[in-house]
Scaffold this motif. Structure first.
Motif, PDB file in Angstrom:
ATOM      1  N   GLN A   2       3.593  -5.734 -32.581  1.00 21.47           N
ATOM      2  CA  GLN A   2       4.487  -6.333 -33.565  1.00 21.47           C
ATOM      3  C   GLN A   2       3.675  -7.029 -34.650  1.00 21.47           C
ATOM      4  OE1 GLN A   2       6.689  -8.879 -30.950  1.00 21.47           O
ATOM      5  NE2 GLN A   2       8.204  -7.315 -30.425  1.00 21.47           N
ATOM      6  N   PHE A   3       4.152  -6.893 -35.876  1.00 17.10           N
ATOM      7  CA  PHE A   3       3.495  -7.516 -37.015  1.00 17.10           C
ATOM      8  C   PHE A   3       4.504  -8.358 -37.786  1.00 17.10           C
ATOM      9  CE2 PHE A   3       1.098  -3.714 -36.061  1.00 17.10           C
ATOM     10  CZ  PHE A   3      -0.216  -4.158 -36.098  1.00 17.10           C
ATOM     11  N   GLY A   4       4.047  -9.486 -38.261  1.00  9.59           N
ATOM     12  CA  GLY A   4       4.956 -10.333 -39.010  1.00  9.59           C
ATOM     13  C   GLY A   4       4.213 -11.414 -39.758  1.00  9.59           C
ATOM     14  N   ILE A   5       4.982 -12.378 -40.244  1.00 12.62           N
ATOM     15  CA  ILE A   5       4.415 -13.478 -41.007  1.00 12.62           C
ATOM     16  C   ILE A   5       4.958 -14.784 -40.455  1.00 12.62           C
ATOM     17  CG2 ILE A   5       4.012 -12.186 -43.124  1.00 12.62           C
ATOM     18  CD1 ILE A   5       6.666 -13.287 -44.179  1.00 12.62           C
ATOM     19  N   ALA A  32      13.611 -15.993 -49.127  1.00 15.00           N
ATOM     20  CA  ALA A  32      13.267 -14.774 -49.854  1.00 15.00           C
ATOM     21  C   ALA A  32      12.102 -14.051 -49.193  1.00 15.00           C
ATOM     22  CB  ALA A  32      12.926 -15.115 -51.309  1.00 15.00           C
ATOM     23  N   ILE A  33      11.143 -14.805 -48.693  1.00 15.47           N
ATOM     24  CA  ILE A  33       9.984 -14.214 -48.020  1.00 15.47           C
ATOM     25  C   ILE A  33      10.405 -13.530 -46.721  1.00 15.47           C
ATOM     26  CG2 ILE A  33       7.863 -14.832 -46.792  1.00 15.47           C
ATOM     27  CD1 ILE A  33       7.531 -17.010 -49.058  1.00 15.47           C
ATOM     28  N   ALA A  34      11.310 -14.149 -45.980  1.00 14.20           N
ATOM     29  CA  ALA A  34      11.805 -13.524 -44.751  1.00 14.20           C
ATOM     30  C   ALA A  34      12.537 -12.222 -45.055  1.00 14.20           C
ATOM     31  CB  ALA A  34      12.727 -14.493 -44.013  1.00 14.20           C
ATOM     32  N   LEU A 311       0.625 -21.041 -53.508  1.00 16.83           N
ATOM     33  CA  LEU A 311       0.816 -19.703 -54.081  1.00 16.83           C
ATOM     34  C   LEU A 311       2.259 -19.536 -54.554  1.00 16.83           C
ATOM     35  CD1 LEU A 311      -1.123 -17.594 -51.428  1.00 16.83           C
ATOM     36  CD2 LEU A 311      -1.746 -17.813 -53.847  1.00 16.83           C
ATOM     37  N   PRO A 312       2.462 -19.049 -55.772  1.00 15.44           N
ATOM     38  CA  PRO A 312       3.838 -18.864 -56.259  1.00 15.44           C
ATOM     39  C   PRO A 312       4.553 -17.752 -55.508  1.00 15.44           C
ATOM     40  CG  PRO A 312       2.244 -18.012 -57.838  1.00 15.44           C
ATOM     41  CD  PRO A 312       1.451 -18.704 -56.777  1.00 15.44           C
ATOM     42  N   LEU A 313       5.871 -17.829 -55.473  1.00 17.70           N
ATOM     43  CA  LEU A 313       6.676 -16.853 -54.738  1.00 17.70           C
ATOM     44  C   LEU A 313       6.381 -15.431 -55.206  1.00 17.70           C
ATOM     45  CD1 LEU A 313       8.911 -16.085 -52.746  1.00 17.70           C
ATOM     46  CD2 LEU A 313      10.575 -16.602 -54.555  1.00 17.70           C
ATOM     47  N   LYS A 314       6.278 -15.217 -56.496  1.00 21.86           N
ATOM     48  CA  LYS A 314       6.015 -13.872 -57.019  1.00 21.86           C
ATOM     49  C   LYS A 314       4.753 -13.290 -56.407  1.00 21.86           C
ATOM     50  CE  LYS A 314       5.191 -11.385 -61.391  1.00 21.86           C
ATOM     51  NZ  LYS A 314       3.814 -10.942 -61.097  1.00 21.86           N
ATOM     52  N   THR A 315       3.717 -14.102 -56.292  1.00 28.18           N
ATOM     53  CA  THR A 315       2.460 -13.633 -55.714  1.00 28.18           C
ATOM     54  C   THR A 315       2.613 -13.315 -54.234  1.00 28.18           C
ATOM     55  OG1 THR A 315       1.194 -14.928 -57.317  1.00 28.18           O
ATOM     56  CG2 THR A 315       0.045 -14.248 -55.319  1.00 28.18           C
ATOM     57  N   VAL A 316       3.333 -14.165 -53.520  1.00 29.55           N
ATOM     58  CA  VAL A 316       3.538 -13.934 -52.094  1.00 29.55           C
ATOM     59  C   VAL A 316       4.298 -12.625 -51.868  1.00 29.55           C
ATOM     60  CG1 VAL A 316       4.594 -14.816 -49.977  1.00 29.55           C
ATOM     61  CG2 VAL A 316       3.473 -16.394 -51.561  1.00 29.55           C
ATOM     62  N   LEU A 317       5.313 -12.377 -52.656  1.00 28.35           N
ATOM     63  CA  LEU A 317       6.079 -11.130 -52.504  1.00 28.35           C
ATOM     64  C   LEU A 317       5.207  -9.915 -52.804  1.00 28.35           C
ATOM     65  CD1 LEU A 317       9.515 -12.177 -54.062  1.00 28.35           C
ATOM     66  CD2 LEU A 317       8.808 -12.218 -51.664  1.00 28.35           C
ATOM     67  N   LEU A 323       0.942  -5.721 -47.780  1.00 31.00           N
ATOM     68  CA  LEU A 323       0.876  -5.781 -46.321  1.00 31.00           C
ATOM     69  C   LEU A 323       1.742  -4.699 -45.694  1.00 31.00           C
ATOM     70  CD1 LEU A 323      -0.335  -7.593 -44.020  1.00 31.00           C
ATOM     71  CD2 LEU A 323       1.857  -8.787 -44.012  1.00 31.00           C
ATOM     72  N   GLY A 324       2.978  -4.561 -46.189  1.00 25.92           N
ATOM     73  CA  GLY A 324       3.908  -3.610 -45.593  1.00 25.92           C
ATOM     74  C   GLY A 324       3.618  -2.169 -45.925  1.00 25.92           C
ATOM     75  N   GLU A 325       3.096  -1.927 -47.110  1.00 27.43           N
ATOM     76  CA  GLU A 325       2.900  -0.557 -47.563  1.00 27.43           C
ATOM     77  C   GLU A 325       1.528   0.001 -47.217  1.00 27.43           C
ATOM     78  OE1 GLU A 325       3.672  -0.662 -51.735  1.00 27.43           O
ATOM     79  OE2 GLU A 325       5.765  -1.283 -51.491  1.00 27.43           O
ATOM     80  N   GLU A 326       0.489  -0.842 -47.277  1.00 29.81           N
ATOM     81  CA  GLU A 326      -0.868  -0.324 -47.151  1.00 29.81           C
ATOM     82  C   GLU A 326      -1.622  -0.794 -45.904  1.00 29.81           C
ATOM     83  OE1 GLU A 326      -3.309  -0.242 -50.607  1.00 29.81           O
ATOM     84  OE2 GLU A 326      -1.615  -0.349 -52.002  1.00 29.81           O
ATOM     85  N   VAL A 327      -1.227  -1.924 -45.348  1.00 33.81           N
ATOM     86  CA  VAL A 327      -2.002  -2.488 -44.255  1.00 33.81           C
ATOM     87  C   VAL A 327      -1.356  -2.242 -42.901  1.00 33.81           C
ATOM     88  CG1 VAL A 327      -2.931  -4.634 -43.270  1.00 33.81           C
ATOM     89  CG2 VAL A 327      -3.032  -4.240 -45.743  1.00 33.81           C
ATOM     90  N   VAL A 328      -0.121  -2.665 -42.729  1.00 30.61           N
ATOM     91  CA  VAL A 328       0.522  -2.585 -41.414  1.00 30.61           C
ATOM     92  C   VAL A 328       0.673  -1.146 -40.909  1.00 30.61           C
ATOM     93  CG1 VAL A 328       2.702  -2.991 -40.205  1.00 30.61           C
ATOM     94  CG2 VAL A 328       1.601  -4.845 -41.462  1.00 30.61           C
ATOM     95  N   PRO A 329       1.056  -0.172 -41.741  1.00 29.03           N
ATOM     96  CA  PRO A 329       1.140   1.196 -41.192  1.00 29.03           C
ATOM     97  C   PRO A 329      -0.183   1.680 -40.596  1.00 29.03           C
ATOM     98  CG  PRO A 329       2.288   1.077 -43.293  1.00 29.03           C
ATOM     99  CD  PRO A 329       1.556  -0.227 -43.135  1.00 29.03           C
TER     100      PRO A 329
END
Length: 378
Positions: A2-5, A32-34, A311-317, A323-329
């Protein structure tokens, strides 16, 4: 796997703009991050519990209940529930209620917190931190598994014929992680009950956490829950990524240098060398995270800290997209390779309900330790 934040919910001034978000903005940003975590295919969102500035998540179940109503698959957890200063009865009630509302998508991570002043605020003695954690969890464990409880301890009033309501969903309490940075007593507690152990390995060298995890695995087997390899382990991590490593370092450096936790200490380069922090490309994040298995063995849950230090929200998103597209897979595929068949998957409510049903039907003797109610020290 399992992967998450996980979020500590700090309200920190952005060092590049000088702007500090309001508490309202920070709370909304955590939501928003969740939601973004589920959108990009992560498995878990976890929030801390704090009762002092500059943190906002003083009521984790309120936040997680709101997020539960807006998500479908995400496992909702705490990254700290203060087992020392919260009443075990209230924890039992709050998380069972959240379980029902979230259709079982609920975990809880027990911890003692990192703010010493919280103890007197809730009428507790910090010198009794470990005994409080042991006794309170022993009671919580019983509250979720038993009805009509008679109980007496050192730190709260006795209970007579007490039943916590609502009862856990499907007769299966939320999965419990015991989080620790430094305490072998907490590793022993997790092992004794057959619960998960989360090593929040953010700020110290890996050798320190390797000793804690090895102790937990050894004691998990000692208490009869399975082999050391079958113990349930979670790890923390921190990443900041850009397509180009130099861009990531240049952008993150002012946040690192001014962060309340590790700013004005070791350099960014020293910290990334000595801890799990990765500042670089997605490939560098993949390589460093995959190396965790070499140190700690196969494990079940990897949580990343992504939204701290101003870190601003835009940067976190944007970070979550990477993370979701390139790292976790890639991590999912690589961690699955050569994973022994006897190593369990990350805990889910559905799987645990099925297991409990199989054990009740097929075993005349319950798994050792599964229904114990005394504390590890008892």
């Amino acid at each position: 796997m399992q992967f998450g934040i996980f979020s500590v919910g700090d309200v920190t001034t952005d060092p590049t703009t000088g702007r500090t978000p309001t508490e309202h903005e920070r709370i909304k940003a955590m939501v928003a991050i969740a939601l973004k975590a589920e959108e990009v295919g992560l498995d878990v969102f976890a929030t801390g519990e704090h009762h002092n500035p500059p943190f906002v998540p003083s009521s984790p179940t309120t936040m997680l209940g709101y997020i539960a109503a807006r998500t479908k698959k995400l496992i909702l957890s705490t990254s700290t529930t203060l087992i020392t200063t919260n009443d075990p009865v209230k924890i039992a009630e709050d998380f069972a209620m959240l379980q029902h509302l979230a259709e079982g998508r609920v975990d809880v991570m027990m911890g003692r917190g990192n703010t010493t002043s919280v103890y007197p605020w809730f009428g507790k003695d910090i010198s009794q931190g470990i005994p409080l954690a042991v006794e309170n969890y022993a009671l919580l464990h019983r509250l979720w598994l038993e009805e009509d409880i008679d109980w007496q301890g050192r730190f709260r009033t006795p209970l007579q014929s007490f039943t916590s309501t609502p009862r856990p969903l499907d007769g299966t309490p939320p999965f419990v992680w015991h989080g620790s940075i430094r305490s072998p007593e907490i590793a022993e507690q997790a092992a004794y009950y057959g619960d998960g152990f989360f090593a929040n390995n953010l700020f110290l060298p890996k050798e320190h956490f390797q000793r804690l995890i090895d102790l937990y695995r050894e004691r998990y087997a000692h208490h009869g829950h399975g082999t050391p390899e079958q113990a349930i382990v979670g790890l923390g991590g921190q990443v900041f990524m850009r397509k180009n490593s130099q861009d990531a370092v240049r952008e993150f450096r002012p946040y690192f240098d001014n962060a309340p936790v590790y700013g004005h200490g070791p350099s960014l380069e020293e910290f990334t060398e000595q801890t799990p922090l990765t500042v670089g490309s997605p490939q560098e994040a993949i390589e460093k995270t995959l190396a965790f298995r070499d140190t700690f063995g196969d494990y079940q849950r990897q949580l990343f800290l992504m939204d701290h230090a101003g870190l601003p929200l835009k940067t976190v998103l944007e970070q979550l997209d990477l993370l979701g597209e390139e790292v976790v897979p890639v991590l999912r595929a690589e961690f699955a390779k050569n994973r022994p068949a006897n190593v369990p998957d990350g805990p889910t409510h559905t799987a645990r309900v099925t297991r409990r049903a199989e054990e009740s039907c097929g075993a005349s003797t319950p798994r050792r330790g599964a229904s114990r109610v005394q504390s590890p020290s008892g």
